[in-house]
Design an enzyme around this catalytic site. Structure first.
Site, short mmCIF file in Angstrom:
data_model
loop_
_atom_site.label_atom_id
_atom_site.label_comp_id
_atom_site.label_asym_id
_atom_site.label_seq_id
_atom_site.Cartn_x
_atom_site.Cartn_y
_atom_site.Cartn_z
CG HIS A 121 -1.90 0.99 1.36
ND1 HIS A 121 -1.63 2.28 1.74
CD2 HIS A 121 -3.24 0.94 1.15
CE1 HIS A 121 -2.76 2.98 1.76
NE2 HIS A 121 -3.75 2.19 1.39
CG ASP A 201 0.51 -2.59 6.37
OD1 ASP A 201 -0.48 -2.75 7.11
OD2 ASP A 201 0.49 -1.89 5.35
CD GLN A 204 -6.77 -4.62 3.85
OE1 GLN A 204 -7.72 -5.33 4.22
NE2 GLN A 204 -6.94 -3.38 3.46
CE LYS A 227 -7.27 -0.33 5.95
NZ LYS A 227 -8.06 0.14 4.81
CB CYS A 374 -3.54 3.10 -1.75
SG CYS A 374 -4.67 4.45 -1.43
C1 LIG Z 1 -2.18 -3.02 3.61
C2 LIG Z 1 -2.58 -1.62 3.98
N1 LIG Z 1 -1.69 -0.83 4.58
C3 LIG Z 1 -2.00 0.41 4.96
C4 LIG Z 1 -3.25 0.94 4.72
C5 LIG Z 1 -3.56 2.32 5.17
O1 LIG Z 1 -4.56 2.28 6.14
P1 LIG Z 1 -5.19 3.63 6.70
O2 LIG Z 1 -5.79 4.32 5.53
O3 LIG Z 1 -6.20 3.16 7.68
O4 LIG Z 1 -4.08 4.39 7.30
C6 LIG Z 1 -4.20 0.16 4.07
C7 LIG Z 1 -5.53 0.71 3.76
O5 LIG Z 1 -6.23 0.24 2.92
C8 LIG Z 1 -3.85 -1.15 3.70
O6 LIG Z 1 -4.73 -1.95 3.08
#
Ligand SMILES: Cc1ncc(COP(=O)(O)O)c(C=O)c1O
Length: 417
Positions: A121, A201, A204, A227, A374
């Site tokens: 992301h 991270d 997900q 999420k 993203c």
């Molecule tokens: C794998 C991953 N990392 C980071 C993020 C960023 O999350 P946030 O927008 O809640 O900061 C997302 C959001 O979709 C994501 O799917």
């Protein structure tokens, strides 16, 4: 007994939204819906307990502080971590930024390497690019296989480069759905590169799988509450306690609440880890809401939550692969013992732009995400301009996926392809 139809009744959105019970919500990877218990916990906090924390001597402030501490402990327990290891942020993005500023700025120098991958992301890319600009370090990207898995040869080669100081990797890809063998990769990183720090991270993975910070042996683990059935505006980073105690990670936000003493000449910070990283008034109500979400998920049993997700992913792969116009993205061939795919199925529709597909689906009540999710470097790598993603959570059923497939028939009609 895990029953998504019963679970669905816990989520007021499915009766209170303008589309009513016709809503087929397949966009949980962007944000999940919230059960009534989460909404109630937030309201109840404001109705009965609201006061600033750690600042007052009055009873209400004491009670609010207690609720804040209890909520942090519940969230930490959900991740099999200690609450002293939890730094609360607004979301995953802010958590990764925090690690970049609080750890990266003090520990990286020119010539060092930050390792991430092409499936990340943007949050797990842009923060490192900016950190590289500030420190003179560089960012290297682990390649992917054609089927959307991490290329382990590329990973091992990059991990063997001199001066790799950080490996920042998603547990589950938000576009490919790929579940990375993160424990194995962390072990490899520590073997090949002594002193490396690893950031996971879990944005997900945490909504779908049991995630143990204690067992993973990661240095940092980041997540977003919104999420995983919690409210928007709260997430966090777990930091290995040795890094907090040794001051390898330092505060990145400054002000009230995190100090020991302030004079006109300077400031000392409190030794209390949880307070040292909480500058200003925290979002207590959201912490209460997220703690309620963690309790709700724990009562469902994360192993059952994971099994339900797996059933939906396999069902979606089966049904969508029968639609000839689609090219499905991400892993589809699995070993007999493990399906390394979680949470979502994304695809391109040959001859129709992803936004057009999503718009037609919306016209029949099916909410999916379209675009680059993203993950522009990933899309560029595979030559996709955009894709459509259907993502799942505890309240989804196979009927939702059937509605998606029926909606795709309408796309075919509208565009005549
Ligand atoms: C794998 C991953 N990392 C980071 C993020 C960023 O999350 P946030 O927008 O809640 O900061 C997302 C959001 O979709 C994501 O799917």
């Amino acid at each position: 007994m895990f029953n998504p139809l019963t679970i669905r009744q816990d989520f007021p959105i499915f009766t209170h939204n303008p589309q009513g019970d016709k809503l087929v919500y397949l966009d949980s990877a962007a944000t999940s819906q919230k059960p009534q218990v989460v909404l109630d916990a937030i309201t109840q906090y404001y109705q009965t307990t609201n006061a600033n924390v750690h600042r007052g001597v009055h009873q209400l402030s004491d009670r609010s502080t207690q609720v804040w501490d209890e909520s942090r402990a519940t969230i930490a327990k959900f991740f099999d971590a200690h609450s002293d290891e939890l730094i609360v942020t607004r979301n995953t993005t802010e958590a990764i930024n925090g690690v970049a500023y609080g750890w990266g700025d003090h520990n990286l120098q020119a010539g060092d390497i930050i390792l991430t991958s092409l499936m990340e992301h943007h949050s797990n890319i842009v923060c490192w690019q900016e950190l590289a600009k500030r420190t003179g370090a560089s960012v290297e990207y682990i390649g992917l296989t054609k089927d959307g898995r991490l290329d382990r040869t590329s990973l091992s080669a990059k991990l063997s480069l001199p001066k790799v100081k950080l490996l920042a990797l998603s547990h589950v890809s938000n576009t490919l759905g790929t579940l990375n063998p993160i424990a194995e990769i962390i072990a490899e990183a520590h073997t090949l590169q002594s002193g490396i720090r690893v950031l996971v991270d879990a944005a997900q993975s945490a909504p779908h799988l049991p995630v143990s910070f204690a067992k993973l042996d990661a240095d940092f683990l980041v997540f977003s509450g919104h999420k995983m059935l919690g409210p928007m505006g709260i997430g966090g980073v777990f930091v290995r306690s040795a890094l907090l105690q040794s001051n390898e990670v330092r505060p990145w936000l400054f002000g009230g609440g995190m100090i020991a003493a302030v004079t006109t000449k300077g400031t000392t910070f409190t030794d209390e880890a949880s307070e040292r990283f909480t500058a200003g008034t925290p979002d207590v109500a959201s912490a209460v809401g997220l703690a309620a979400a963690c309790e709700y998920l724990s009562k469902l049993h994360m192993s059952d939550v994971g099994q339900h997700d797996l059933d939906l992913v396999l069902y979606a792969l089966d049904k969508l692969s029968a639609v000839p116009q689609l090219t499905i993205i991400g892993p589809q061939d699995f070993s007999e013992t493990e399906v390394d795919r979680v949470g979502s199925v994304a695809f391109t529709y040959n001859g129709v732009h992803a936004h057009d597909v999503a718009q037609v689906l919306d016209s029949v009540g099916v909410a999916v995400r379209s675009g680059h999710h993203c993950t522009m470097p990933l899309h560029e790598q595979f030559g996709w301009t955009a894709s459509v993603r259907a993502s799942f959570n505890v309240y989804n059923t196979t009927a939702d996926i059937d509605a998606l497939v029926a909606g795709l028939a309408k796309v075919r009609q509208v565009f005549n392809v």
